[in-house]
Design a protein around this motif. Structure first.
Motif, PDB file in Angstrom:
ATOM      1  N   LEU A   1      -5.231   3.867  10.234  1.00 39.61           N
ATOM      2  CA  LEU A   1      -4.546   2.578  10.196  1.00 39.61           C
ATOM      3  C   LEU A   1      -3.038   2.764  10.089  1.00 39.61           C
ATOM      4  O   LEU A   1      -2.254   2.069  10.755  1.00 39.61           O
ATOM      5  CB  LEU A   1      -5.074   1.767   9.003  1.00 39.61           C
ATOM      6  CG  LEU A   1      -4.834   0.268   8.989  1.00 39.61           C
ATOM      7  CD1 LEU A   1      -5.587  -0.410  10.130  1.00 39.61           C
ATOM      8  CD2 LEU A   1      -5.286  -0.323   7.651  1.00 39.61           C
ATOM      9  N   LEU A   2      -2.621   3.726   9.261  1.00 39.99           N
ATOM     10  CA  LEU A   2      -1.189   4.030   9.132  1.00 39.99           C
ATOM     11  C   LEU A   2      -0.593   4.431  10.475  1.00 39.99           C
ATOM     12  O   LEU A   2       0.494   3.988  10.850  1.00 39.99           O
ATOM     13  CB  LEU A   2      -0.976   5.151   8.127  1.00 39.99           C
ATOM     14  CG  LEU A   2      -0.935   4.817   6.639  1.00 39.99           C
ATOM     15  CD1 LEU A   2      -0.734   6.088   5.830  1.00 39.99           C
ATOM     16  CD2 LEU A   2       0.156   3.810   6.334  1.00 39.99           C
ATOM     17  N   GLY A   3      -1.324   5.298  11.209  1.00 36.82           N
ATOM     18  CA  GLY A   3      -0.823   5.737  12.498  1.00 36.82           C
ATOM     19  C   GLY A   3      -0.754   4.605  13.506  1.00 36.82           C
ATOM     20  O   GLY A   3       0.219   4.490  14.263  1.00 36.82           O
ATOM     21  N   LYS A   4      -1.769   3.763  13.511  1.00 34.68           N
ATOM     22  CA  LYS A   4      -1.813   2.659  14.474  1.00 34.68           C
ATOM     23  C   LYS A   4      -0.645   1.699  14.276  1.00 34.68           C
ATOM     24  O   LYS A   4      -0.036   1.224  15.243  1.00 34.68           O
ATOM     25  CB  LYS A   4      -3.140   1.913  14.335  1.00 34.68           C
ATOM     26  CG  LYS A   4      -3.357   0.811  15.354  1.00 34.68           C
ATOM     27  CD  LYS A   4      -4.765   0.244  15.225  1.00 34.68           C
ATOM     28  CE  LYS A   4      -5.035  -0.794  16.307  1.00 34.68           C
ATOM     29  NZ  LYS A   4      -6.427  -1.318  16.229  1.00 34.68           N
ATOM     30  N   PHE A   5      -0.336   1.426  13.011  1.00 34.53           N
ATOM     31  CA  PHE A   5       0.734   0.469  12.709  1.00 34.53           C
ATOM     32  C   PHE A   5       2.036   1.164  12.286  1.00 34.53           C
ATOM     33  O   PHE A   5       2.967   0.489  11.848  1.00 34.53           O
ATOM     34  CB  PHE A   5       0.282  -0.498  11.606  1.00 34.53           C
ATOM     35  CG  PHE A   5      -0.705  -1.532  12.076  1.00 34.53           C
ATOM     36  CD1 PHE A   5      -0.269  -2.767  12.541  1.00 34.53           C
ATOM     37  CD2 PHE A   5      -2.063  -1.262  12.082  1.00 34.53           C
ATOM     38  CE1 PHE A   5      -1.174  -3.723  12.979  1.00 34.53           C
ATOM     39  CE2 PHE A   5      -2.973  -2.211  12.521  1.00 34.53           C
ATOM     40  CZ  PHE A   5      -2.534  -3.443  12.974  1.00 34.53           C
ATOM     41  N   LYS A   6       2.082   2.501  12.422  1.00 33.14           N
ATOM     42  CA  LYS A   6       3.282   3.285  12.114  1.00 33.14           C
ATOM     43  C   LYS A   6       3.839   2.920  10.730  1.00 33.14           C
ATOM     44  O   LYS A   6       5.012   2.598  10.561  1.00 33.14           O
ATOM     45  CB  LYS A   6       4.348   3.095  13.202  1.00 33.14           C
ATOM     46  CG  LYS A   6       3.880   3.535  14.584  1.00 33.14           C
ATOM     47  CD  LYS A   6       4.988   3.462  15.594  1.00 33.14           C
ATOM     48  CE  LYS A   6       4.480   3.761  17.008  1.00 33.14           C
ATOM     49  NZ  LYS A   6       3.822   5.061  17.123  1.00 33.14           N
ATOM     50  N   ARG A   7       2.928   2.949   9.760  1.00 27.21           N
ATOM     51  CA  ARG A   7       3.267   2.641   8.368  1.00 27.21           C
ATOM     52  C   ARG A   7       3.916   1.259   8.210  1.00 27.21           C
ATOM     53  O   ARG A   7       4.717   1.030   7.304  1.00 27.21           O
ATOM     54  CB  ARG A   7       4.180   3.713   7.760  1.00 27.21           C
ATOM     55  CG  ARG A   7       3.480   5.030   7.537  1.00 27.21           C
ATOM     56  CD  ARG A   7       4.406   6.031   6.849  1.00 27.21           C
ATOM     57  NE  ARG A   7       3.670   7.242   6.498  1.00 27.21           N
ATOM     58  CZ  ARG A   7       3.052   7.439   5.344  1.00 27.21           C
ATOM     59  NH1 ARG A   7       3.087   6.482   4.425  1.00 27.21           N
ATOM     60  NH2 ARG A   7       2.403   8.557   5.093  1.00 27.21           N
ATOM     61  N   GLY A   8       3.591   0.358   9.100  1.00 28.63           N
ATOM     62  CA  GLY A   8       4.132  -0.998   9.033  1.00 28.63           C
ATOM     63  C   GLY A   8       5.285  -1.233   9.982  1.00 28.63           C
ATOM     64  O   GLY A   8       5.692  -2.382  10.195  1.00 28.63           O
ATOM     65  N   ALA A   9       5.824  -0.168  10.581  1.00 28.20           N
ATOM     66  CA  ALA A   9       6.978  -0.321  11.472  1.00 28.20           C
ATOM     67  C   ALA A   9       6.620  -1.067  12.753  1.00 28.20           C
ATOM     68  O   ALA A   9       7.498  -1.630  13.419  1.00 28.20           O
ATOM     69  CB  ALA A   9       7.560   1.052  11.814  1.00 28.20           C
TER      70      ALA A   9
ATOM     71  N   ILE B   1       0.828  -1.206   0.000  1.00 29.37           N
ATOM     72  CA  ILE B   1       0.000   0.000   0.000  1.00 29.37           C
ATOM     73  C   ILE B   1       0.867   1.263   0.000  1.00 29.37           C
ATOM     74  O   ILE B   1       0.508   2.277  -0.587  1.00 29.37           O
ATOM     75  CB  ILE B   1      -0.995  -0.013   1.183  1.00 29.37           C
ATOM     76  CG1 ILE B   1      -2.263   0.770   0.827  1.00 29.37           C
ATOM     77  CG2 ILE B   1      -0.376   0.509   2.460  1.00 29.37           C
ATOM     78  CD1 ILE B   1      -3.151   0.109  -0.191  1.00 29.37           C
ATOM     79  N   ASN B   2       2.041   1.212   0.650  1.00 31.70           N
ATOM     80  CA  ASN B   2       2.932   2.376   0.637  1.00 31.70           C
ATOM     81  C   ASN B   2       3.459   2.657  -0.764  1.00 31.70           C
ATOM     82  O   ASN B   2       3.755   3.805  -1.112  1.00 31.70           O
ATOM     83  CB  ASN B   2       4.101   2.167   1.601  1.00 31.70           C
ATOM     84  CG  ASN B   2       3.675   2.320   3.057  1.00 31.70           C
ATOM     85  OD1 ASN B   2       2.730   3.037   3.360  1.00 31.70           O
ATOM     86  ND2 ASN B   2       4.365   1.630   3.952  1.00 31.70           N
ATOM     87  N   ASP B   3       3.577   1.612  -1.592  1.00 30.53           N
ATOM     88  CA  ASP B   3       4.049   1.781  -2.966  1.00 30.53           C
ATOM     89  C   ASP B   3       2.925   2.179  -3.925  1.00 30.53           C
ATOM     90  O   ASP B   3       3.186   2.544  -5.073  1.00 30.53           O
ATOM     91  CB  ASP B   3       4.689   0.482  -3.475  1.00 30.53           C
ATOM     92  CG  ASP B   3       6.006   0.176  -2.768  1.00 30.53           C
ATOM     93  OD1 ASP B   3       6.600   1.115  -2.202  1.00 30.53           O
ATOM     94  OD2 ASP B   3       6.411  -0.999  -2.763  1.00 30.53           O
ATOM     95  N   ASN B   4       1.673   2.085  -3.472  1.00 32.81           N
ATOM     96  CA  ASN B   4       0.527   2.332  -4.350  1.00 32.81           C
ATOM     97  C   ASN B   4      -0.484   3.265  -3.690  1.00 32.81           C
ATOM     98  O   ASN B   4      -1.686   3.043  -3.770  1.00 32.81           O
ATOM     99  CB  ASN B   4      -0.159   1.013  -4.712  1.00 32.81           C
ATOM    100  CG  ASN B   4       0.753   0.058  -5.454  1.00 32.81           C
ATOM    101  OD1 ASN B   4       0.899   0.128  -6.667  1.00 32.81           O
ATOM    102  ND2 ASN B   4       1.400  -0.835  -4.710  1.00 32.81           N
ATOM    103  N   MET B   5       0.016   4.289  -3.016  1.00 34.72           N
ATOM    104  CA  MET B   5      -0.843   5.113  -2.185  1.00 34.72           C
ATOM    105  C   MET B   5      -1.576   6.178  -3.001  1.00 34.72           C
ATOM    106  O   MET B   5      -1.182   7.344  -3.041  1.00 34.72           O
ATOM    107  CB  MET B   5      -0.048   5.768  -1.061  1.00 34.72           C
ATOM    108  CG  MET B   5      -0.921   6.200   0.117  1.00 34.72           C
ATOM    109  SD  MET B   5       0.047   6.981   1.437  1.00 34.72           S
ATOM    110  CE  MET B   5       1.206   5.690   1.804  1.00 34.72           C
ATOM    111  N   VAL B   6      -2.636   5.755  -3.684  1.00 35.33           N
ATOM    112  CA  VAL B   6      -3.522   6.659  -4.407  1.00 35.33           C
ATOM    113  C   VAL B   6      -4.945   6.290  -4.015  1.00 35.33           C
ATOM    114  O   VAL B   6      -5.217   5.138  -3.640  1.00 35.33           O
ATOM    115  CB  VAL B   6      -3.335   6.545  -5.934  1.00 35.33           C
ATOM    116  CG1 VAL B   6      -1.957   7.042  -6.340  1.00 35.33           C
ATOM    117  CG2 VAL B   6      -3.542   5.115  -6.408  1.00 35.33           C
ATOM    118  N   PRO B   7      -5.895   7.235  -4.035  1.00 36.30           N
ATOM    119  CA  PRO B   7      -7.263   6.947  -3.580  1.00 36.30           C
ATOM    120  C   PRO B   7      -7.886   5.728  -4.237  1.00 36.30           C
ATOM    121  O   PRO B   7      -8.555   4.927  -3.579  1.00 36.30           O
ATOM    122  CB  PRO B   7      -8.021   8.231  -3.932  1.00 36.30           C
ATOM    123  CG  PRO B   7      -6.982   9.296  -3.878  1.00 36.30           C
ATOM    124  CD  PRO B   7      -5.729   8.659  -4.390  1.00 36.30           C
TER     125      PRO B   7
END
Length: 313
Positions: free
Chosen positions: A79-87, A43-49
């Motif tokens: 979701l990004l914040g909860k999982f820290k962009r996957g970190a 999703i980070n590589d394809n982040m478009v609506p």
């Protein structure tokens, strides 16, 4: 988890038996680190609506449609914040962590509305595995016309409790015969008996794969389960299992054979528990259809629902 179980099974039996996407949508379980990392890398590589709206977010601990949402910019940032962009994928997440599932946009429609089949099955025994398909099922329509670019879940989900909360009149329930008549009259199928000749056999095959995939350990006790599967038909009529419900509601009015279903269940379980019968050949199952008997050797255990490549000793 169902996705992990089927992926492991597919690797064991190979493509000649099953390809994962034949019966399940792409799914990422976010409390499993490898799947969590894979999803956020994608999703980070394809982040478009338009890419976000290919996914549904489901909270396993919330039922009746309340925990299901189409992914969009607002809840994606959460979701990004909860999982820290996957970190944070490798921290210990509870079983209630969300999963992300493909938002199927090539679904078959009835008069412009998305629909699911609620199909029932009975695990009469788990040791050995004895399973039955229940040919009575429901067709549940969504409450608004389907728009693949919308994030409004009332057009994507078919849960009747959701309809009540949103104030929609519940006209969503159809019988299999009504579905068959609609498809035939619309010219989408050529066989007026398509429900019996094509759809029900395909449902039996999908369920037989699930039963075959489940691996029980010595800790599992012999028990029975009455399960409700929510199944979507794609435009080409492929069967896609969206979820399995372990305590399904079976009180909807269109199930005129409701008493017959539970009478048959009681009869089967009495024969197993009281009489000690442990093979499908010994059990009078009424109108329930056998789909799996682990006591049989070779592909015979599948009752013709799976091919020989699916057998493993």
């Amino acid at each position: 988890f169902l996705p992990m179980t089927v992926k492991k099974y597919q690797k064991k039996v190979g493509d000649k038996c099953l390809r994962y996407n034949d019966i399940l949508p792409q799914t990422y379980v976010l409390n499993l680190p490898d799947q969590c990392v894979e999803f956020f890398e994608y999703i980070n590589d394809n982040m478009v609506p338009s890419e976000l709206q290919k996914w549904m977010v489901k909270s396993p601990s919330v039922h009746r449609g309340a925990g299901v949402n189409v992914l969009h910019a607002g809840n994606f940032n959460e979701l990004l914040g909860k999982f820290k962009r996957g970190a944070s994928c490798y921290r210990s997440w509870p079983q209630t962590a969300p999963l992300v599932q493909e938002f199927v946009k090539d679904a078959h429609l009835i008069n412009g509305r998305k629909f699911h089949l609620r199909v029932y099955m009975l695990f009469a025994s788990t040791r050995p595995k004895l399973a039955y398909f229940i040919p009575v099922f429901l067709v549940r329509r969504a409450f608004q016309d389907f728009d693949p670019d919308s994030t409004d879940k009332s057009a994507a989900l078919t849960n009747r409790h959701l309809a009540e909360r949103l104030g929609f009149e519940d006209d969503s329930l159809l019988t299999p015969e009504m579905l068959g008549n609609y498809l035939y009259q619309a010219g989408e199928i050529a066989d007026p008996k398509w429900i019996d000749t094509i759809l029900r056999p395909n449902l039996r095959t999908a369920i037989a794969h699930l039963v075959n995939a489940i691996e029980l350990t010595d800790r599992d006790q012999s028990r029975f389960d009455f399960l409700g599967l929510d199944i979507l038909l794609r435009k080409d009529f492929r069967v896609t299992i969206m979820e399995v419900n372990y305590r399904p509601a079976a009180h909807e009015k269109p199930i005129k054979k409701k008493k017959l279903i539970f009478d048959n269940m009681a009869k089967i379980m009495t024969q197993i528990i009281v009489d000690g019968k442990r093979t499908i050949a010994d059990i009078d199952a009424g109108f329930f259809e056998p789909i799996y008997d682990e006591t049989l050797k070779g592909p015979e255990r599948f009752f013709g629902n799976l091919n020989d490549a699916c057998y493993f000793g």
